[in-house]
Scaffold this motif. Structure first.
Motif, PDB file in Angstrom:
ATOM      1  N   GLU A  80       0.846  -1.190   0.000  1.00 38.08           N
ATOM      2  CA  GLU A  80       0.000   0.000   0.000  1.00 38.08           C
ATOM      3  C   GLU A  80       0.882   1.241   0.000  1.00 38.08           C
ATOM      4  O   GLU A  80       1.958   1.249   0.611  1.00 38.08           O
ATOM      5  N   VAL A  81       0.411   2.272  -0.689  1.00 38.36           N
ATOM      6  CA  VAL A  81       1.098   3.554  -0.721  1.00 38.36           C
ATOM      7  C   VAL A  81       0.102   4.632  -0.333  1.00 38.36           C
ATOM      8  O   VAL A  81      -0.939   4.789  -0.987  1.00 38.36           O
ATOM      9  N   VAL A  83      -1.280   8.298  -0.185  1.00 40.21           N
ATOM     10  CA  VAL A  83      -1.169   9.420  -1.118  1.00 40.21           C
ATOM     11  C   VAL A  83      -2.301  10.396  -0.821  1.00 40.21           C
ATOM     12  O   VAL A  83      -3.404   9.975  -0.439  1.00 40.21           O
ATOM     13  N   SER A  91       0.027  10.723  -9.897  1.00 36.97           N
ATOM     14  CA  SER A  91       0.468  10.125  -8.632  1.00 36.97           C
ATOM     15  C   SER A  91      -0.256   8.814  -8.392  1.00 36.97           C
ATOM     16  O   SER A  91       0.352   7.803  -8.011  1.00 36.97           O
ATOM     17  N   LEU A  92      -1.555   8.812  -8.618  1.00 40.15           N
ATOM     18  CA  LEU A  92      -2.350   7.601  -8.453  1.00 40.15           C
ATOM     19  C   LEU A  92      -2.005   6.563  -9.513  1.00 40.15           C
ATOM     20  O   LEU A  92      -1.852   5.379  -9.219  1.00 40.15           O
ATOM     21  N   ILE A  95       1.148   4.582  -8.858  1.00 45.10           N
ATOM     22  CA  ILE A  95       0.953   3.573  -7.807  1.00 45.10           C
ATOM     23  C   ILE A  95       0.178   2.381  -8.358  1.00 45.10           C
ATOM     24  O   ILE A  95       0.545   1.222  -8.137  1.00 45.10           O
ATOM     25  N   THR A 101      -1.480  -0.691  -4.049  1.00 42.84           N
ATOM     26  CA  THR A 101      -2.812  -0.134  -3.816  1.00 42.84           C
ATOM     27  C   THR A 101      -2.695   1.266  -3.238  1.00 42.84           C
ATOM     28  O   THR A 101      -2.054   1.445  -2.190  1.00 42.84           O
ATOM     29  N   PRO A 102      -3.284   2.262  -3.891  1.00 44.95           N
ATOM     30  CA  PRO A 102      -3.271   3.610  -3.305  1.00 44.95           C
ATOM     31  C   PRO A 102      -4.222   3.707  -2.123  1.00 44.95           C
ATOM     32  O   PRO A 102      -5.359   3.223  -2.188  1.00 44.95           O
ATOM     33  N   LEU A 104      -5.875   6.616   0.092  1.00 49.34           N
ATOM     34  CA  LEU A 104      -6.063   8.061   0.099  1.00 49.34           C
ATOM     35  C   LEU A 104      -6.057   8.609   1.516  1.00 49.34           C
ATOM     36  O   LEU A 104      -6.638   8.023   2.434  1.00 49.34           O
ATOM     37  N   THR A 126       1.646  -1.075   4.437  1.00 47.20           N
ATOM     38  CA  THR A 126       2.145   0.199   3.915  1.00 47.20           C
ATOM     39  C   THR A 126       3.624   0.090   3.587  1.00 47.20           C
ATOM     40  O   THR A 126       4.439  -0.261   4.435  1.00 47.20           O
ATOM     41  N   TYR A 321      -9.517  13.707  -5.988  1.00 43.28           N
ATOM     42  CA  TYR A 321      -9.858  12.282  -6.021  1.00 43.28           C
ATOM     43  C   TYR A 321     -11.331  12.047  -6.341  1.00 43.28           C
ATOM     44  O   TYR A 321     -11.695  11.057  -7.002  1.00 43.28           O
ATOM     45  N   TYR A 352     -12.575   5.238  -2.105  1.00 42.40           N
ATOM     46  CA  TYR A 352     -12.268   6.020  -3.290  1.00 42.40           C
ATOM     47  C   TYR A 352     -13.436   6.884  -3.768  1.00 42.40           C
ATOM     48  O   TYR A 352     -13.259   7.726  -4.646  1.00 42.40           O
TER      49      TYR A 352
END
Length: 410
Positions: A80-81, A83, A91-92, A95, A101-102, A104, A126, A321, A352
């Motif tokens: 996971e990142v 963001v 950016s999304l 990833i 997996t982004p 948020l 993460t 987003y 999301y």
């Protein structure tokens, strides 16, 4: 004139491009590799020196820079990142295409990551925090890097909108494990298109280089010490590097002028009830490309934006987003929005959808950005001044803004 660098195009850019053509003409009858000291080589050396880092990898876009940074750090499926929900879609996308997996997170009133919300969203999966320095200003890098160290995760800086900005005297892009930059027309300096990755870590550099160039090791040997990778072709072009080198030679002049124009504009717009300027984590370190005003009331913000021919920040289709429908579509079993990877589990869509980040939604819905050298209607900055604006033109723009405030706030 999309970004301030455009206003500074001159003989230096032209000469560098002509040097590329001349070198190609002089070597067109030779066999084997082109001679050393290409524009790309010189660009990487000069930028690394400018930022005080040992390594720079030039690529063909800011998106490629982000993807290269993720690959260099080994981010991938199962990771996971974190963001911010306010970023640019690249950016999304980076990833997503890394296989990770982004996740948020909320922004704070600096329009960058809310540190405490990031803390709440960290999990054992993460792998990285992607810090996006939005609208030319730095994130709270001391707190974010401390949080990352505490949890053993990497920091990737997306510096696309803040090239040359600093936080507490240290250049952005040098705080994290890797910094990713864009050189497209809407940035502080431009190559027409392009980007680069900075790092101080030799292994990250090797992986970044190999990923951006078909698996070659730095210096182009096919064998030696380093991780074996199937790389892509994400090269910057010689023409792009030629232009970028000339632009970087003017970076301080561009930033000095942009900051001067911003000071002149904001001094002409006195503080008043109902609206205030964006919080800045380091006012001296920002680029100054935008003056962001946060209204107490969303209706007033929209009225001012409408009168000036701009939009509130929340209406940008690719920065907010909530206006990126490809995000929840990541969970679509029949038509996932990211080729080459399976759909996410259906429950992931809940994080999301519009409304998932209420603080971000609120701030973006009642904020207006005035262009200061960077004109980007898509970002919401469709009204303002340029780095070539005269004192009279700055006063005229400020007068229009004050009048719009008067009508909206009474």
């Amino acid at each position: 004139m999309p970004g301030p660098g455009y206003a500074y195009f001159g003989s230096e850019e032209e000469q560098n491009v002509l040097d590329v053509l001349r070198r190609w003409r002089e070597t067109r009858e030779t066999f084997g590799a082109l001679p050393p000291a290409s524009q790309i080589d010189r660009f990487e050396t000069e930028v690394a020196a400018r930022f005080g880092t040992p390594y720079c990898v030039a690529v063909n876009s800011g998106t490629s820079a982000l993807l290269t940074a993720l690959a260099a750090l080994g981010v991938g499926p199962g990771d996971e990142v974190v963001v911010p929900g306010y970023m640019f879609v690249a950016s999304l996308a980076a990833i997503v295409y890394s296989g990770a997996t982004p996740v948020l997170a909320e922004i704070d009133e600096s329009f960058t990551l809310d540190v405490e919300d990031v803390r709440r969203r960290l999990t054992p999966r993460t792998r990285a925090i992607m810090v996006v320095h939005m609208l030319g200003a730095p994130s709270a890098m001391d707190a974010l890097t401390a949080l990352a160290r505490e949890h053993g995760v990497a920091v990737i800086e997306d510096v696309a909108q803040a090239c040359g900005a600093t936080y507490r005297g240290r250049l952005l892009g040098t705080w994290g494990a890797a910094g990713a930059f864009s050189l497209n027309p809407f940035k502080v300096v431009t190559a027409g298109e392009g980007g680069f990755v900075l790092t101080s870590d030799a292994r990250i550099h090797q992986r970044a280089f190999s990923f951006h160039d078909h698996g070659f090791l730095p210096g182009k040997p096919e064998g030696g010490d380093g991780d074996l990778l199937f790389g892509l072709n994400l090269h910057m072009t010689e023409f792009g590097a030629a232009v970028a080198r000339a632009q970087f030679g003017k970076l301080e002049e561009i930033l000095d002028r942009t900051r001067e124009v911003k000071r002149a504009f904001v001094e002409r717009v006195p503080q008043r009830p109902g609206v205030r300027r964006r919080t800045l984590h380091d006012a001296d370190g920002e680029c100054g490309t935008l003056a962001v005003y946060v209204f107490a009331d969303a209706t007033a913000a929209r009225a001012v934006a409408d009168e000036l021919g701009a939009t509130v920040l929340g209406e940008s289709p690719k920065h907010n987003y909530a206006r990126i429908p490809a995000l929840p579509a990541l969970t679509s079993a029949e038509h996932p929005s990211a080729p080459f990877r399976p759909a996410l589990a259906p429950e992931a869509a809940a994080g999301y959808r519009p409304g998932s980040l209420p603080r971000t939604d609120d701030l973006l819905g009642r904020s207006v950005a005035v262009a200061i050298g960077l004109s980007d209607a898509y970002l919401g900055a469709g009204f303002g001044v340029t780095v070539r604006s005269t004192e009279q033109e700055i006063e005229l723009a400020a007068s229009r803004f004050r009048a719009a405030l008067d009508r909206a706030l009474g």
